[in-house]
Design a protein around this motif. Structure first.
Motif, short mmCIF file in Angstrom:
data_model
loop_
_atom_site.label_atom_id
_atom_site.label_comp_id
_atom_site.label_asym_id
_atom_site.label_seq_id
_atom_site.Cartn_x
_atom_site.Cartn_y
_atom_site.Cartn_z
N GLN A 1 0.82 -1.22 0.00
CA GLN A 1 0.00 0.00 0.00
C GLN A 1 0.85 1.27 0.00
O GLN A 1 0.49 2.26 0.62
N THR B 1 -11.33 1.19 1.52
CA THR B 1 -10.25 0.82 2.45
C THR B 1 -10.80 0.30 3.76
O THR B 1 -10.06 0.21 4.74
N ARG C 1 -3.81 -2.98 3.99
CA ARG C 1 -4.69 -1.83 3.72
C ARG C 1 -4.15 -0.61 4.46
O ARG C 1 -3.41 -0.75 5.42
#
Ligand code: LX5
Length: 631
Positions: free
Chosen positions: A45, A239, A256
């Motif tokens: 991420q 998210t 995430r």
């Protein structure tokens, strides 16, 4: 003060009364409870080529390093690699990781170390040796080293080895390094998914950091609320926390961006939580995402079906029999038996609609209670669904059987509101006080900075005041079935919230005064509540009496939240032994346990004389737990 104690119990005390609220906040998970010691281990991420992408990584010996979106990604979940250019003929070159603000070097441990590599362009003429080490960040002392072989391949290959330090380090400022001899090879190596894992608590695979897990175990908690808290919600709908993204091999977990400003690896996923909950002897209070995100987005009622289905699958994964897809998936991971699941919470706190966090009703988020419960209750009739709005405000249909209420307040508020549930109508509704803590001494600024009254660590004054609120849960535990302090965990160096029940850095755990209050209540829960003379809610002296079945005993809890000694006489309902056990926590109002003085205030156990009419003098600012066996 005379306290007449009734010999007839008003109600049994639920087994679920004391437990843990958890979410990945202040590195509670990644960098805390989760056993992985490397930060940014898989470049999840992050945007390639940015400084943030290299968070916690640095070059050794002239290597040039960069996070890239690999032309051959390690997996679809882990597209980024650490690309390392080894210059001509240099010496020891490579990369190092600084962990979560340090790495503990413990000679009693054998660490599992691993990483993936590939040579994306020029292959070395033959295999080359690489060194994996634990090193003093400043001293460059090598505490542990292991040599591994990198084969000349362009395909992703994993190396694993073990590291056993030959001595302790003098501090936590240590790093994990992967180096090779530049003379042996110059060119580009791509790395992915590193890991440095000490032994996990109870040996759980991909499990928990031992000292933090052990400290939580010693609270004797009965439940574990997860995965949040705000961290369930997601800054955006995309998210949000999704159970199915947190299972299976680590190479398949994308991670995430969490709600507390840092990337969640999701290495600690739903299966790891459930296995650990079982090992701890707890039961889950599991939240499902319910249609709203922290940043403000919410799913229109008409579009909820896929999210309700995802919640249904989440529950099926936990309790479905192996003929269901969820149950089969769970069995494939090693747990064919369904997990215990009695409680499912719909959402976190519907933002600003939970009690005490005052906000105009107009700010109510669109809370999707009915859509979720109507769809899920029929399939799972034994699960009690918990609503996360104010109690009956807004009025919800179907009528919730249970509510999760939250409160952050001052010591004075907690001292004055032990009776909060006394007057609640008994209509079958039960309550989970899912988050409560003293955050500040300033009632007009509960979430400010320390200069405005915010607590950094719990204080004695805060903790003995929370004890008064907790006595209210005991007295009303016919309708309060669960309560948990929040937040549970916080990293000393990098956190988004204080105070926390348990603080830690990469080596030590700091048990706060509130941790000890939770432990004193939970380890002395008793089985029956014995009504007694009610205290003056405007006063500073409070008590609670319970009866324990095995061994048969009265347990008296006394909180003196005032600054003067106070005496009481308990008129117990039957004869008792001539001596009892006293556990006492006492200190000055602003005393805290801190990293520099982690055991300044700890419970002290002693023997005291006892008789049926028991006189006790409670020191100022103290919580006392007296266990008196029946004669
Ligand atoms: O910003 S707050 O809403 O006050 O955040 C609080 C409430 C929320 O459930 C939890 O995640 C957090 C701290 O424990």
């Amino acid at each position: 003060t005379i306290v007449a104690v009734n010999g007839t119990a008003s109600h049994p005390i639920p087994k679920t009364l004391w437990g843990l609220m958890y979410e990945d906040i202040s590195h509670s998970g990644d960098g805390g409870l989760y056993g992985e010691r490397l930060q940014n281990r898989a470049f999840q991420q992050v945007a390639p080529g940015t400084t943030q992408a290299l968070n916690s990584w640095s070059a050794i010996g002239g290597a040039l390093i960069e996070v890239v979106a690999d032309t051959i990604p390690l997996s679809s979940a882990l597209p980024n690699s650490l690309q390392v250019l080894i210059p001509e003929g240099a010496g020891e070159v490579g990369v190092e990781n600084s962990g979560y603000y340090g790495i503990e070097v413990n000679p009693a441990w054998t660490y599992n170390a691993s990483f993936f590599y590939r040579f994306p362009s020029i292959l070395p003429s033959g295999s080359i040796a690489a060194n994996i080490s634990l090193v003093g960040a400043e001293s460059r002392t090598t505490f542990a080293a292991s040599s591994v072989t990198l084969n000349p391949t362009a395909d992703w290959t994993q190396v694993t080895t073990s590291l056993t330090p030959n001595s302790s380090a003098s501090d936590i400022n240590n790093t994990f390094t992967v180096t090779l001899d530049g003379a042996a090879f110059s060119g580009v190596v791509n790395f992915g998914l590193f890991s440095l894992f000490p032994p996990a608590w109870m040996g759980q695979e991909n499990g928990m950091r031992e000292d933090i897990a052990q400290a939580l175990f010693e609270l004797k908690p009965s439940f574990f609320r997860f995965p949040g808290g705000n961290n369930l919600e997601g800054e955006s709908i995309a998210t949000r926390w999704q159970w199915n993204a947190t299972i299976g091999p680590l190479v398949n977990r994308p991670g995430r961006v969490g709600d507390w400003g840092y990337v969640n690896t999701d290495g600690l996923g739903i299966y790891e939580y459930l296995i650990w909950i079982e090992l701890m002897g707890m039961q889950p209070i599991m939240a499902v995402w319910s249609g709203y995100a922290l940043g403000g987005a919410s799913v229109p009622e008409a579009d909820l079906a896929p999210y309700i289905e995802q919640a249904r699958q989440q529950i099926e994964f936990v309790v479905g029999n192996t003929s269901t897809p969820g149950g089969a998936l769970r069995a494939s991971l090693g747990h064919s038996k369904p997990f215990i699941l009695n409680y499912v919470e719909i959402g976190n706190e519907a933002r600003f609609t939970c009690d005490f966090i005052s906000a105009a009703p107009s700010t109510y988020r669109s809370y999707r209670w009915a859509s979720f419960v109507d769809a899920l209750q029929n399939e799972y009739p034994s699960i009690r669904f918990i609503a996360t709005t104010r109690y009956n405000n807004p009025v919800l249909a179907p009528k919730p059987k249970s509510y999760d209420l939250h409160v952050y307040q001052t010591p004075t508020w907690f001292r004055q509101n032990g009776g909060y549930y006394d007057s609640v109508t008994r209509d079958g509704t039960t309550f989970f006080e899912g988050e409560y803590a003293t955050t500040s001494t300033n009632s007009s600024n509960l979430y400010g900075i320390p200069e405005q009254g915010r607590l950094i660590y719990p204080t004695v004054q805060a903790s003995v005041s929370e004890a008064v609120f907790m006595m209210g849960f005991e007295r009303n535990s016919d309708i309060v079935f669960a309560a948990s302090y929040a937040p549970l965990l916080g990293h000393v160096t990098e956190h988004q919230w204080t105070p926390n029940l348990l603080s830690f850095d990469s080596e030590q755990v700091i048990k706060s005064t509130s941790y000890w209050v939770q432990q004193m209540f939970s380890a002395n829960k008793g089985d029956w509540y014995l009504p007694s003379t009610l205290a003056n809610t405007a006063g500073t002296l409070f008590w609670s009496v319970v009866k324990q079945d095995t061994p048969l005993a009265f347990i008296l809890k006394i909180s003196n939240a005032g600054t003067a000694t106070a005496s009481l006489v308990f008129e117990l309902p039957s004869a008792v032994a001539s001596s009892g056990t006293l556990i006492q926590l006492q200190g000055s109002a602003t005393d805290s346990n801190t990293p520099d003085n982690p055991n300044l205030i700890v419970p002290v156990t002693s023997t005291i004389a006892a008789k049926q009419n028991l006189t006790f003098t409670a020191p100022a600012l103290s919580l006392s737990v007296i266990t008196v066996p029946l004669a």
